[in-house]
Design an enzyme around this catalytic site. Structure first.
Site, PDB file in Angstrom:
ATOM      1  CE  LYS A 176      -3.517   2.412   2.713  1.00 62.04           C
ATOM      2  NZ  LYS A 176      -4.402   2.330   3.895  1.00 62.04           N
ATOM      3  CE  LYS A 229      -6.219   1.899  -0.171  1.00 66.04           C
ATOM      4  NZ  LYS A 229      -6.684   1.870   1.192  1.00 66.04           N
TER       5      LYS A 229
HETATM    6  C1  PBG Z   1      -6.683   3.744   5.938  1.00 65.84           C
HETATM    7  C2  PBG Z   1      -7.322   3.465   4.636  1.00 65.84           C
HETATM    8  C3  PBG Z   1      -7.278   4.344   3.548  1.00 65.84           C
HETATM    9  C4  PBG Z   1      -8.003   3.761   2.532  1.00 65.84           C
HETATM   10  C5  PBG Z   1      -8.508   2.538   2.996  1.00 65.84           C
HETATM   11  N1  PBG Z   1      -8.058   2.363   4.307  1.00 65.84           N
HETATM   12  C6  PBG Z   1      -6.683   5.694   3.414  1.00 65.84           C
HETATM   13  C7  PBG Z   1      -5.355   5.989   3.941  1.00 65.84           C
HETATM   14  O1  PBG Z   1      -4.464   5.132   4.035  1.00 65.84           O
HETATM   15  O2  PBG Z   1      -5.188   7.150   4.302  1.00 65.84           O
HETATM   16  C8  PBG Z   1      -8.188   4.427   1.196  1.00 65.84           C
HETATM   17  C9  PBG Z   1      -9.221   3.924   0.308  1.00 65.84           C
HETATM   18  C10 PBG Z   1      -9.556   4.829  -0.815  1.00 65.84           C
HETATM   19  O3  PBG Z   1      -8.933   5.880  -1.069  1.00 65.84           O
HETATM   20  O4  PBG Z   1     -10.495   4.471  -1.508  1.00 65.84           O
HETATM   21  N2  PBG Z   1      -6.550   2.707   6.820  1.00 65.84           N
END
Ligand code: PBG
Length: 303
Positions: A176, A229
């Site tokens: 991620k 992601k």
């Molecule tokens: C945080 C989390 C995020 C998303 C899913 N879980 C955002 C981040 O890491 O700040 C993002 C999902 C999206 O942008 O659709 N635990």
């Protein structure tokens, strides 16, 4: 001659839940809203009948419930736990993924505990393990740690097993990136970091070799599925991860990607439906077994 197929079962619909009976539109995600439990059940029922593979839940809490260590995440009567129970009672065959990370519960807006301005990995891991058990107790089928702390998959696996939840799966957000494409999601949950950024725990967009280390750790620690992601801007990474792991791989077509398609279509510059299905097919072609997308319901109904 078609080499790649896309079907509703490949898709997971992320849903934002809030207290109360109503719903609140999310301006940066046209067509999406934070839903009370009743309207959420209605959307989930539609998703199930369209053949969607599952739903992923994200709770939107009021600031009054947010604390530095996110204790509300362990509350058996908290918003998320009540939502999971309602879903499993009304639609037992729908697969429910829950998100394991501190940010929706954190007064600092970080995925981990902040100590003297640092996100403390090792203070956070036991809290995540307890959170995962609380979600399993409510009925979650798969817990999905999106926090990117090191060592949390092993801690979660051990805690779930000790609590008797051997059959609850772990979808690890393995790869991620620290991405600007999460902006609309943070608007939806009002969960942007209050200070600093997430670059000490999320990955550097410049890196791909580093995935090998993330994969090795998550596989050894007991992950059942791996997530990459964001989605399309990282299609090369998705292909790389697909080729370096035998686990099923999920891709997250994130909020910013959804926003770009919707807003361009609202202005008449893109055909939303066509571009959505094409984006999802591209993620399948790049190696995704499963795709988290806010367009899951629309795509499933089109398919
Ligand atoms: C945080 C989390 C995020 C998303 C899913 N879980 C955002 C981040 O890491 O700040 C993002 C999902 C999206 O942008 O659709 N635990």
């Amino acid at each position: 001659m078609t080499e790649t197929h896309l079907s509703p079962a490949h898709l997971v619909l992320p849903l934002f839940v809030q207290e109360g009976a109503g719903q609140t539109p999310i301006p940066s995600m046209p067509g999406q809203a934070r839903l009370g439990i009743e309207p959420l059940l209605a959307v989930a029922r539609r998703a199930l009948s369209a053949g969607v593979g599952g739903v992923a839940l994200f709770p939107a809490l009021t600031d009054a419930l947010k604390t530095p260590r996110g204790e509300e995440s362990l509350n058996d009567d908290g918003l998320l736990q009540r939502t999971v129970r309602a879903l499993k009672r009304e639609l037992p065959e729908l697969v429910v993924f829950t998100d394991v990370a501190l940010d929706p519960y954190s007064s600092d807006g970080h995925d981990g505990v902040v100590i003297d301005g640092r996100i403390d990995n090792d203070e956070t891991v036991p809290l995540l393990a307890k959170m995962a058990v609380a979600q399993a107790r409510a009925g979650a089928d798969v817990v999905a740690p999106s926090d990117m702390m090191d060592g949390r998959v092993e801690a979660i696996r051990r805690a779930l097993d000790e609590a008797g939840f051997q059959d609850v799966g772990i979808l690890s957000y393995c790869v991620k990136y620290a991405s600007g494409f999460y902006g609309p999601f943070r608007d939806a949950l009002d969960s942007a970091p209050r200070s600093g950024d997430k670059k000490t725990y999320q990955m550097n967009p410049a890196n791909v070799r580093e995935c090998l280390r993330e994969i090795a750790l998550d596989e050894a620690e007991g992950a059942d599925l791996l997530m990459v992601k964001p989605g399309l801007p990282y299609a090369d990474v998705l292909r790389f991860v697909r080729e370096h792991s035998t686990l099923p791989i999920a891709a997250y077509h994130v909020s910013g990607e959804y926003c770009m398609l919707k807003v361009a279509a609202e202005r008449g510059f893109l055909d939303y439906e066509r571009c959505l299905l094409e984006s999802l097919l591209c993620l399948r072609r790049a190696g995704a077994d499963l795709i988290f997308t806010y367009g899951a319901l629309e795509a499933a109904e089109l398919l």
